[in-house]
Design an enzyme around this catalytic site. Structure first.
Site, short mmCIF file in Angstrom:
data_model
loop_
_atom_site.label_atom_id
_atom_site.label_comp_id
_atom_site.label_asym_id
_atom_site.label_seq_id
_atom_site.Cartn_x
_atom_site.Cartn_y
_atom_site.Cartn_z
N LYS A 1 20.04 18.07 44.57
CA LYS A 1 20.08 19.38 45.31
C LYS A 1 18.89 20.37 45.24
CE LYS A 1 23.46 21.24 47.11
NZ LYS A 1 23.69 21.36 48.49
N TYR B 1 26.05 18.04 30.98
CA TYR B 1 26.52 17.19 29.84
C TYR B 1 25.70 17.82 28.66
CZ TYR B 1 29.36 13.05 30.83
OH TYR B 1 30.36 12.10 31.07
N ASP C 1 24.77 16.28 49.10
CA ASP C 1 26.06 16.20 49.75
C ASP C 1 25.65 15.29 50.97
OD1 ASP C 1 24.27 19.51 49.84
OD2 ASP C 1 24.22 18.19 51.73
N ASP D 1 28.11 11.72 38.61
CA ASP D 1 29.48 11.82 38.38
C ASP D 1 30.45 11.74 39.49
OD1 ASP D 1 31.73 11.81 36.62
OD2 ASP D 1 31.50 13.87 36.21
#
Ligand code: NAP
Length: 458
Positions: free
Chosen positions: A262, A195, A316, A340
């Protein structure tokens, strides 16, 4: 009070104030709102009826929201001039009155050259020419010259947390067997990561300069014909977001906060997000939390009563965990991009993408909003589902501490869905259901609340 030019400030209401990290809400708070573009007006009308009905039934006239209309998006092109899609005085009102609610806004997708001023339908040139009138409602086209107004509102007011509660409502059709097991609140960072919008297009002078610097000075190796994107994730931005998530878990007696990242791949952004999160938890909430490592190293896996478990998961893995072991998750704190994807996937899991609520929250300022877009092909048809905006209104009432009215709406909505009298989007998935209009759906929820008010007495 700011000097407003087009906004009419009601004289029969008072401002919500904010001191020492707490809101003080009068019985007649002035709340700025705008219905938004496209189907926004239909959605807003139904939502306002439900919010006013709930407050009336819950407090018997002692409390009342005093609405104050402001403008943004296509409406503000009519209120102000042809270049103003995010008027300064709308931002000023959101700041001054502290709590606001908004409908969806048009953000023309790349390549669309024209957008209808009335129904917000987007269209490209026809045979290389500007279309004469809107094919849908015959109104005037305008040429949009704006990036997302939604993003503008979040950035200019520093609404750094996008908060999305995701739970199942009895009767809503969904793709999993036990949807009731998912009951989470996602706190997604709203200002950084992708963003922050730092990108360099392949082949431009800026891209060349960044490429030279990264390859020659920093000795990094990647292809010259790359587009380059930079995702900053700061200590300040991460800590304030995770602080808000932990505070929410403490205040609402939630069992855990999970940081999603991550960090296995990107150690100094995603991994740092996790590390800063543990730091906030241990230094600012020490007597209220237990980390997952402490749970196993020191407490033999036995969680002490009343404490919040702080843990982290790789992004994930979280997608499959939310499907397979949803009840092990409660509050989630995520950087921008992970959040998101995760919030839409989680909402879809409980069938509620069309009725998922959301809020953008900063320090002492909050703006509640529908999470879907303007659905322009249904503009003025009184057809779409107002559930998302209504539930965003529920979040707003909870934020104001008007929890009885919030509970009443949930009960009224659940009863409505159970009656199988629903808008077209739910009807097409529910065998034996009847389609009702947006306005009917709202009015019937209010009717349901009349008989339910004793159950939430203030
Ligand atoms: P959209 O407006 O969310 O609509 C996509 C589809 O979702 C609709 O055609 C409809 O499906 C369904 N839908 C959306 N809202 C619904 C509702 N209230 N009730 C029932 N069904 C609903 O997405 P879009 O067409 O991609 O975007 C249109 C405009 O909205 C764009 O300018 C986009 O940038 C903007 N947008 C704004 C926001 C925001 O303001 N927060 C968020 C997303 C998009 P069916 O066709 O299957 O009936």
């Amino acid at each position: 009070m700011a000097n407003y030019k087009k906004i009419k400030v009601p004289t029969n209401g008072e401002k919500i104030s904010y001191k020492d990290g707490k809101l003080s809400v009068p019985n007649n708070p002035i709340i700025p709102y705008f219905p938004g573009d496209g189907t926004g007006l239909d959605l807003w009308k139904a939502t306002q009826v439900v919010l006013d009905g709930a407050v009336l039934h819950a407090y018997g006239g002692k409390r009342k929201i005093v609405w104050m209309e402001v403008a943004a998006g296509l409406t503000s092109l009519k209120w102000y001039d042809k270049d103003t899609v995010l008027p300064e005085e709308t931002l000023e009102a959101f700041k001054e009155f502290r709590v606001s609610i908004k409908g969806p806004l048009t953000t023309p997708v790349g390549g669309h050259k024209f957008v209808c001023l009335d129904c917000s339908k987007e269209q490209n040139e026809v045979a290389g020419k500007r279309p004469e009138k809107c094919v849908q409602c015959k109104s005037e086209w305008i040429t949009p010259r704006f990036r997302s107004v939604n993003v503008g509102i979040r950035q200019k007011l520093d609404l750094y947390a996008c908060v999305r509660p995701v739970r199942w409502y009895q009767g809503v059709p969904c793709p999993v067997k036990e949807p009731q097991k998912l009951d989470i609140v996602i706190f997604r960072e709203n200002t950084e990561d992708v963003y922050a919008g730092i990108e360099f297009e392949k082949g431009t002078p800026d891209q060349k300069q960044v490429y030279e610097f990264l390859t020659k000075t920093m000795k990094k190796n990647f292809r010259e014909d790359s587009g380059i994107g930079i995702k900053p994730i700061s200590e300040t931005g991460s800590k304030r977001l995770i602080r808000m998530a932990i505070q929410y878990a403490v205040d609402h007696k939630k069992p855990s906060v999970t940081m999603i990242h991550k960090g296995n791949i990107q150690k100094f952004t995603e991994g740092a997000f996790r590390d800063w999160g543990y730091e906030v938890a241990k230094t600012e909430f020490r007597d209220k939390i237990v980390t997952e490592q402490e749970l196993w190293d020191d407490l033999n896996g036995k969680m002490p009563a009343g404490k919040v478990l702080i843990k982290d998961r790789i992004a994930d893995q979280t997608f499959q965990q939310l499907l397979l072991r949803p009840d092990e998750y409660s509050v989630l704190a995520t950087p921008n991009l992970n959040g998101d994807y995760l919030s839409d996937a989680a909402a879809a899991q409980v069938g509620g993408l069309g009725i998922a609520p959301g809020a953008n929250i900063g320090d002492g300022i909050a703006c509640f909003e529908a999470t879907h877009g303007t659905a322009p092909k249904y503009t003025n048809l009184d057809k779409v589902n107002p559930g998302s905006l209504i539930l965003s209104g529920v979040m707003m009432l909870e934020h104001m501490g008007w929890v009885e009215a919030a509970k009443l709406i949930i009960k009224g909505l659940e009863k409505q869905i159970a009656s199988k009298r629903v808008t077209y989007d739910l009807e097409r998935q529910m065998p034996g259901a009847t389609t009702v209009k947006t306005s009917q759906f709202g009015a019937e929820i209010v009717k349901n609340m009349e008989s339910l008010r004793e159950t939430v007495a203030a």
